[in-house]
Design a protein around this motif. Structure first.
Motif, PDB file in Angstrom:
ATOM      1  N   GLU A 190      -2.872   0.221  -3.922  1.00 37.92           N
ATOM      2  CA  GLU A 190      -2.255  -1.074  -3.669  1.00 37.92           C
ATOM      3  C   GLU A 190      -1.440  -1.369  -4.919  1.00 37.92           C
ATOM      4  OE1 GLU A 190      -3.728  -4.811  -1.346  1.00 37.92           O
ATOM      5  OE2 GLU A 190      -4.611  -4.781  -3.356  1.00 37.92           O
ATOM      6  N   VAL A 191      -0.127  -1.325  -4.783  1.00 38.54           N
ATOM      7  CA  VAL A 191       0.779  -1.387  -5.924  1.00 38.54           C
ATOM      8  C   VAL A 191       1.457  -2.747  -6.003  1.00 38.54           C
ATOM      9  CG1 VAL A 191       2.795  -0.302  -7.002  1.00 38.54           C
ATOM     10  CG2 VAL A 191       1.202   1.099  -5.694  1.00 38.54           C
ATOM     11  N   ASP A 192       1.461  -3.320  -7.200  1.00 36.97           N
ATOM     12  CA  ASP A 192       2.190  -4.552  -7.463  1.00 36.97           C
ATOM     13  C   ASP A 192       3.524  -4.137  -8.099  1.00 36.97           C
ATOM     14  OD1 ASP A 192       3.246  -6.969  -8.327  1.00 36.97           O
ATOM     15  OD2 ASP A 192       1.293  -7.763  -8.928  1.00 36.97           O
ATOM     16  N   VAL A 193       4.496  -3.831  -7.239  1.00 39.73           N
ATOM     17  CA  VAL A 193       5.782  -3.318  -7.693  1.00 39.73           C
ATOM     18  C   VAL A 193       6.502  -4.343  -8.568  1.00 39.73           C
ATOM     19  CG1 VAL A 193       8.045  -2.468  -6.944  1.00 39.73           C
ATOM     20  CG2 VAL A 193       5.990  -1.796  -5.697  1.00 39.73           C
ATOM     21  N   LYS A 230       0.851  -1.179   0.000  1.00 39.07           N
ATOM     22  CA  LYS A 230       0.000   0.000   0.000  1.00 39.07           C
ATOM     23  C   LYS A 230       0.893   1.238   0.000  1.00 39.07           C
ATOM     24  CE  LYS A 230      -4.062  -2.088   1.920  1.00 39.07           C
ATOM     25  NZ  LYS A 230      -5.049  -2.135   2.967  1.00 39.07           N
ATOM     26  N   LEU A 231       0.447   2.229  -0.759  1.00 38.21           N
ATOM     27  CA  LEU A 231       1.226   3.456  -0.895  1.00 38.21           C
ATOM     28  C   LEU A 231       0.278   4.647  -0.950  1.00 38.21           C
ATOM     29  CD1 LEU A 231       4.026   4.825  -1.549  1.00 38.21           C
ATOM     30  CD2 LEU A 231       3.395   4.547  -3.935  1.00 38.21           C
ATOM     31  N   GLN A 232       0.525   5.619  -0.085  1.00 41.04           N
ATOM     32  CA  GLN A 232      -0.241   6.859  -0.102  1.00 41.04           C
ATOM     33  C   GLN A 232       0.455   7.804  -1.079  1.00 41.04           C
ATOM     34  OE1 GLN A 232      -3.062   7.357   2.018  1.00 41.04           O
ATOM     35  NE2 GLN A 232      -3.453   9.127   0.714  1.00 41.04           N
ATOM     36  N   LEU A 233      -0.274   8.220  -2.099  1.00 40.32           N
ATOM     37  CA  LEU A 233       0.260   9.135  -3.107  1.00 40.32           C
ATOM     38  C   LEU A 233      -0.712  10.300  -3.208  1.00 40.32           C
ATOM     39  CD1 LEU A 233       2.445   9.648  -5.273  1.00 40.32           C
ATOM     40  CD2 LEU A 233       1.008   8.396  -6.882  1.00 40.32           C
ATOM     41  N   GLU A 274      -8.441   3.984  -1.919  1.00 37.93           N
ATOM     42  CA  GLU A 274      -9.176   5.133  -1.406  1.00 37.93           C
ATOM     43  C   GLU A 274      -8.885   6.345  -2.273  1.00 37.93           C
ATOM     44  OE1 GLU A 274      -8.281   5.978   2.681  1.00 37.93           O
ATOM     45  OE2 GLU A 274      -8.748   3.942   3.325  1.00 37.93           O
ATOM     46  N   GLY A 275      -9.875   7.229  -2.385  1.00 35.16           N
ATOM     47  CA  GLY A 275      -9.713   8.446  -3.165  1.00 35.16           C
ATOM     48  C   GLY A 275     -10.537   8.376  -4.426  1.00 35.16           C
ATOM     49  N   LYS A 276     -10.789   9.541  -5.006  1.00 36.08           N
ATOM     50  CA  LYS A 276     -11.577   9.605  -6.234  1.00 36.08           C
ATOM     51  C   LYS A 276     -10.771   9.122  -7.420  1.00 36.08           C
ATOM     52  CE  LYS A 276     -15.237  12.948  -6.032  1.00 36.08           C
ATOM     53  NZ  LYS A 276     -15.749  14.191  -6.576  1.00 36.08           N
ATOM     54  N   TYR A 277     -11.416   8.304  -8.266  1.00 35.66           N
ATOM     55  CA  TYR A 277     -10.771   7.825  -9.487  1.00 35.66           C
ATOM     56  C   TYR A 277     -10.744   8.935 -10.508  1.00 35.66           C
ATOM     57  CZ  TYR A 277      -9.639   4.873 -13.447  1.00 35.66           C
ATOM     58  OH  TYR A 277      -9.019   4.321 -14.539  1.00 35.66           O
TER      59      TYR A 277
END
Length: 93
Positions: free
Chosen positions: A12-15, A3-6, A90-93
């Motif tokens: 949710e990032v698949d690095v 998970k990464l807050q940007l 989370e957050g607006k797309y």
């Protein structure tokens, strides 16, 4: 997955999957603007470089790149589109 807050988004990032994408052979554009951008990537601010690395993105390989001309003092402005394997939590797309 991590998970990464940007900014205002939680991702949710698949690095690993993102890194694999950038390891593939990709035909790179050889126009002057693209060459200039790739060179500029080697001189990015360390915080920006760190963010690209955390996301698994190779900044020298945008999927799409646009150059907006010379602004001032030979400064050129670009916008790049990058592949990222992630889901918005989370957050607006």
């Amino acid at each position: 997955m991590q998970k990464l807050q940007l900014e205002k988004w939680l991702l949710e990032v698949d690095v690993g999957r993102t890194r694999e994408y950038y390891k593939q052979d990709q035909e790179l554009c050889n126009c002057l603007d693209c060459k200039n951008y790739r060179e500029a990537c080697t001189q990015m601010d360390p915080q920006i470089t760190q963010l690209f690395n955390e996301l698994g993105i190779d900044p020298t390989k945008p999927d799409l790149l646009s150059e907006f001309g010379e602004a001032e003092d030979r400064l050129h402005l670009y916008i790049g589109h990058y592949y990222l394997a992630a889901s918005l939590i989370e957050g607006k797309y």
